[in-house]
Write an enzyme that holds these catalytic residues in place. Structure first.
Site, mmCIF file in Angstrom:
data_model
loop_
_atom_site.group_PDB
_atom_site.id
_atom_site.type_symbol
_atom_site.label_atom_id
_atom_site.label_comp_id
_atom_site.label_asym_id
_atom_site.label_seq_id
_atom_site.Cartn_x
_atom_site.Cartn_y
_atom_site.Cartn_z
ATOM 1 N N LYS A 28 16.760 2.007 -4.149
ATOM 2 C CA LYS A 28 15.818 1.755 -5.249
ATOM 3 C C LYS A 28 14.442 2.202 -4.777
ATOM 4 O O LYS A 28 13.760 1.487 -4.053
ATOM 5 C CB LYS A 28 15.824 0.262 -5.599
ATOM 6 C CG LYS A 28 15.493 -0.054 -7.068
ATOM 7 C CD LYS A 28 14.099 0.341 -7.508
ATOM 8 C CE LYS A 28 13.052 -0.568 -6.930
ATOM 9 N NZ LYS A 28 11.672 -0.195 -7.430
ATOM 10 N N GLU A 32 -4.696 -7.230 3.630
ATOM 11 C CA GLU A 32 -4.411 -5.796 3.576
ATOM 12 C C GLU A 32 -4.968 -5.211 2.279
ATOM 13 O O GLU A 32 -4.600 -5.650 1.189
ATOM 14 C CB GLU A 32 -2.910 -5.545 3.663
ATOM 15 C CG GLU A 32 -2.544 -4.076 3.730
ATOM 16 C CD GLU A 32 -1.058 -3.849 3.913
ATOM 17 O OE1 GLU A 32 -0.696 -2.941 4.682
ATOM 18 O OE2 GLU A 32 -0.256 -4.579 3.296
#
Length: 494
Positions: A190, A398
């Site tokens: 995927k 992040e």
């Protein structure tokens, strides 16, 4: 302008894969009718559409992979035979490297020169390297107390679900697919919903290389639908995931319901340390490239620069100068180093972080920070932020864009404490001419990859992965094969 015209203008007439799923060795329509736009980040234009894979599509892909594993020839081939197919795949990828690089650039916005040299080249290397390692998969005999013979067998797991991100679609897909196939598994992939094009083309090339039908299947679509079903599917034997720590934690929890093992390469907030005895010119160059590479969409990016006080002003001036003059622009233009962000939402997320740097604990912007208006694309200037507190969100979270925070330290111990002072532990860099310090500091940094007097250099033979919230398991190197094999012990009594 039509979609076809847009593709011709932005991609140099590169052929696009059919807007279908790849299941059991053939292009298949989705069982649903919804489709997703694939957008060129350099222009904001739609270049094609792909299916929004459904739960039923994932079920069909997993069933195909299970049939291929249990009754197809792949798992029963000798390791050397499997290796030969992967080696042929590497050759085909090399032969089609220009096409793959253009698709990757069109999909992600990364400079074409980088996509050629790094992405397409590394993808071919994955298959050649693991194709070579496949023949070395073997068990061992063991000495036992009583009369008899004992030995181990190294066997494939079965069906592997690979879920991969948008920033390095080819590299981070094949770093899972190549070792999984070398070990004898079958795969359902995927890819990231925004960047599916090279995943579809590589599946087609692997079939051309001789990969049997059903051994690799690709289902495009949204993570909350196709990805979630793959993670929860009771007939999947391992999940390999690269992405954010938040999503990784959710995947691990979902997979636990079926006791499905997972490997995870998650977020990073990597420190890059410059000691006063470093070669400062080289350190500055590494610091700039370490945070602007791939437009900062690099989980191992050196986004936290730590500089010893005695050389702080010199290093900061060099970094500001370097960041300001990095060529930003059209990813298809020769000389471009920084392209657009991969999409509108990624650009807006970076802008929200930059807006925090208002002169308080979140620091101040001393270079960049502004959106760049260029052909309707998703561009932002490389950004440098100073005077940040250690607990600032800009330091602790992040950002996944070209944003560098710069902090000062006095002692080696303080540098190590700052470097280790986030939840993450994916990578770190240090610059020094003192060999003893290099080994001493590297041993104390809590990260899975350490660079000394360089930054961001990877090799397919060298394993990488995270400490702490950056995940677990390793990709690349012979260690990667261990993630896709299980050991069976056999005891034969005499």
């Amino acid at each position: 302008m039509s979609t076809t015209d847009a593709v011709a203008e932005t991609s140099g007439q590169v052929a696009l894969p059919p807007g279908k799923l790849w299941i059991e060795g053939a292009w298949r329509d989705s069982t649903g009718s919804e489709r997703r736009d694939v957008v060129d980040p350099a222009t904001g234009r739609v270049v094609t559409t792909v299916p929004e894979g459904t739960v039923e599509d994932v079920d069909l892909a997993v069933a195909a992979a299970r049939r291929a594993f249990e009754s197809g020839p792949w798992a029963t081939m000798s390791p050397r035979e499997r290796g030969a197919v992967l080696t042929r795949a590497a050759q085909l990828i090399q032969e089609n490297a220009e096409e793959l690089a253009r698709l990757e650039s069109l999909d992600t916005g990364k400079p074409l020169a980088f996509a050629r040299m790094i992405d397409a080249g590394t993808t071919a290397e994955h298959f050649s390297y693991f194709g070579g390692l496949a023949g070395a998969i073997e068990g061992a005999t063991r000495g036992i107390r009583g009369p008899g013979l004992a030995y181990t067998r190294r066997e494939p797991l079965g069906v592997v679900g690979a879920i991969t991100p948008f920033n390095f679609p080819m590299i981070l897909s094949t770093s899972k697919i190549a070792p999984a196939l070398a070990a004898g598994n079958t795969v359902v992939h995927k890819p990231a919903e925004d960047t599916p094009l090279t995943a579809l083309r590589i599946a087609e090339l692997l079939a051309e290389a001789g990969l049997p039908a059903g051994v690799l299947n690709v289902v495009t679509g949204h993570g909350a639908v196709a990805g979630d079903r793959l993670v929860r599917h009771p007939d999947v034997d391992r999940i390999a995931f690269t992405g954010s720590t938040k999503v990784g934690a959710a995947i691990a929890a979902a997979a636990a319901a079926n006791v499905t093992p997972v490997t995870m390469e998650l977020g990073g907030k990597s420190a890059n340390i410059v000691f006063e005895d470093a070669n400062l010119d080289e350190a500055i160059q590494a610091a700039v490239s370490g945070f602007v590479f791939n437009t900062g969409q690099f989980c191992m990016g050196g986004t936290r620069l730590l500089v010893q006080r005695s050389v702080y002003d010199q290093v900061l001036a060099g970094v500001i100068g370097g960041a300001t003059h990095v060529p930003v622009g059209d990813p298809l233009a020769e000389g471009t180093v920084v392209g657009p962000m991969a999409g509108q939402r990624h650009l807006e997320n970076v802008e929200r972080y930059v807006a925090l740097a208002d002169g308080g604990p979140n620091g101040k912007v001393v270079a960049g920070g502004q959106r760049i208006d260029l052909n309707g694309g998703f561009f932002i200037a490389p950004t440098v932020v100073t005077d940040v507190a250690p607990d600032s969100r800009l330091v602790q979270e992040e950002i996944f864009g070209p944003v560098l925070t710069v902090q000062v330290f006095d002692t080696e111990e303080e540098a190590i404490a700052l470097a280790n002072g986030t939840p993450y532990g994916l990578a770190a860099g240090l610059h020094t001419t003192d060999l003893g310090r290099a080994h001493r500091v590297a041993a104390q940094l809590e990260a899975g990859m350490i660079w000394v007097n360089t930054y961001g250099v990877l090799d397919v033979s060298l394993p990488f992965g995270g400490y702490k919230a950056s995940g677990y398991g390793r990709e690349n190197g012979p260690e990667a094969l261990d993630e896709y094999l299980q050991t069976k012990s056999v005891y034969v009594a005499f």
